[in-house]
Design a protein around this motif. Structure first.
Motif, PDB file in Angstrom:
ATOM      1  N   GLU A   1     -20.889  -6.049   9.098  1.00 32.69           N
ATOM      2  CA  GLU A   1     -20.035  -4.871   8.953  1.00 32.69           C
ATOM      3  C   GLU A   1     -20.923  -3.639   8.847  1.00 32.69           C
TER       4      GLU A   1
ATOM      5  N   GLU B   1     -15.950 -10.336   9.645  1.00 34.96           N
ATOM      6  CA  GLU B   1     -17.323 -10.306   9.151  1.00 34.96           C
ATOM      7  C   GLU B   1     -17.910 -11.724   9.147  1.00 34.96           C
TER       8      GLU B   1
ATOM      9  N   THR C   1     -23.160  -6.420  14.810  1.00 33.37           N
ATOM     10  CA  THR C   1     -22.020  -5.504  14.797  1.00 33.37           C
ATOM     11  C   THR C   1     -22.011  -4.687  16.084  1.00 33.37           C
TER      12      THR C   1
ATOM     13  N   THR D   1     -24.723  -8.833  19.296  1.00 35.72           N
ATOM     14  CA  THR D   1     -23.433  -9.401  18.922  1.00 35.72           C
ATOM     15  C   THR D   1     -23.275 -10.849  19.397  1.00 35.72           C
TER      16      THR D   1
ATOM     17  N   ARG E   1     -18.716 -13.127  12.586  1.00 34.57           N
ATOM     18  CA  ARG E   1     -19.925 -12.542  13.172  1.00 34.57           C
ATOM     19  C   ARG E   1     -21.203 -13.157  12.607  1.00 34.57           C
TER      20      ARG E   1
END
Length: 276
Positions: free
Chosen positions: A55, A69, A19, A30, A72
């Motif tokens: 998240e 979400e 995140t 990330t 990711r």
């Protein structure tokens, strides 16, 4: 993951936030390559489980869409699962949990304890995997307003008990349930200290307990100096102290950002205990 819940030594769960805005390490992992490398490092350092979240649930955090979400977490889950790394998915959404389990996650870590999404219990029951139920009252934007208790330990135990009852009623096996007191979630520093000091009452509910105190603001407040609370990156010694206290009280595991120091501390505690 039956063996993970049955281990005699307390487990260390390594935090992997993919995140941009998590309170401790937002933005550092990330990229998929960065996230995978960090997870593998935590695994080498002794993490029994890597907890991946897409998240942020820090106080005041804005929510993201489920597709964000998933974008990711899923590439990272797939790569790590291919490497044989045990993974939990840190999410409050049933849709995200379902696709994460399909991609290779073996534990669902739901900070809402099933309250945020009524379909989560069905997903957990169908998956047959461990489900970590954390004490929770509201999403990040509102949780500070709900940090009101007459007896925080009694009320947290009662509310966790209600979540267990709901999970069992939905078909989740009792031997797949782990509880988390939710330090910092709809709780003041005083509430966190009381819960930590009375962890035995949460353990008395009869389920493994995971404690997540790592680098949290109540530690920063305790260690405050003339310039204000101790910065996040300087709370590691305090985190290790909370780990030792938690496992000595009987916690099944701890969820931490810095794995090696906490693994080392648990080894020292266990060696001391074994030589009594």
């Amino acid at each position: 993951m039956e063996e993970l819940l049955a281990v005699s030594r307390p487990v260390v769960v390594g935090v992997l936030n993919v995140t941009p805005d998590s309170f401790s390490d937002g933005g550092r992992y990330t990229g998929v390559d960065q996230a995978v490398a960090h997870a593998l490092e935590m695994r080498r350092d002794g993490a029994a489980l890597i907890d991946i979240g897409g998240e942020s649930t820090r106080p005041g955090a804005e929510r993201v869409d489920a597709d964000v979400e998933c974008a990711r977490v899923l590439p990272v889950i797939r790569e790590l699962a291919a490497e044989g790394v045990p993974l939990s998915i840190d999410t409050t959404r049933a849709t995200v949990a379902a696709v994460a389990v399909e991609a290779g996650a073996v534990v669902i870590n739901d900070v809402s304890g099933g309250l945020a999404d009524p379909d989560m219990a069905r997903v957990a029951a169908d998956a047959g995997c461990p489900w970590i139920l954390m004490h929770w009252r509201a999403h990040s934007k509102r949780m500070r307003d709900l940090a009101v208790y007459t007896d925080v330990v009694k009320e947290v135990c009662a509310e966790l008990g209600a979540r267990v009852d709901a999970a069992l009623a939905a078909g989740v096996s009792a031997d797949r349930i782990v509880l988390d007191p939710g330090l910092g979630f709809a709780k003041t520093a005083e509430h966190n200290w009381r819960l930590a000091a009375r962890l035995d009452q949460i353990l008395a509910l009869g389920f493994p307990v995971l404690v997540g105190s790592s680098r949290k603001s109540y530690l920063g407040a305790l260690l405050a100096g003339p310039d204000g609370p101790r910065p996040v990156e300087e709370r590691e010694a305090a985190t290790v102290a909370t780990t030792v206290l938690a496992v000595a009280a009987g916690a099944w595991g701890v969820r931490v950002h810095e794995v090696r120091a906490n693994v080392d501390a648990i080894k020292v505690w266990q060696a001391t205990r074994d030589h009594r």
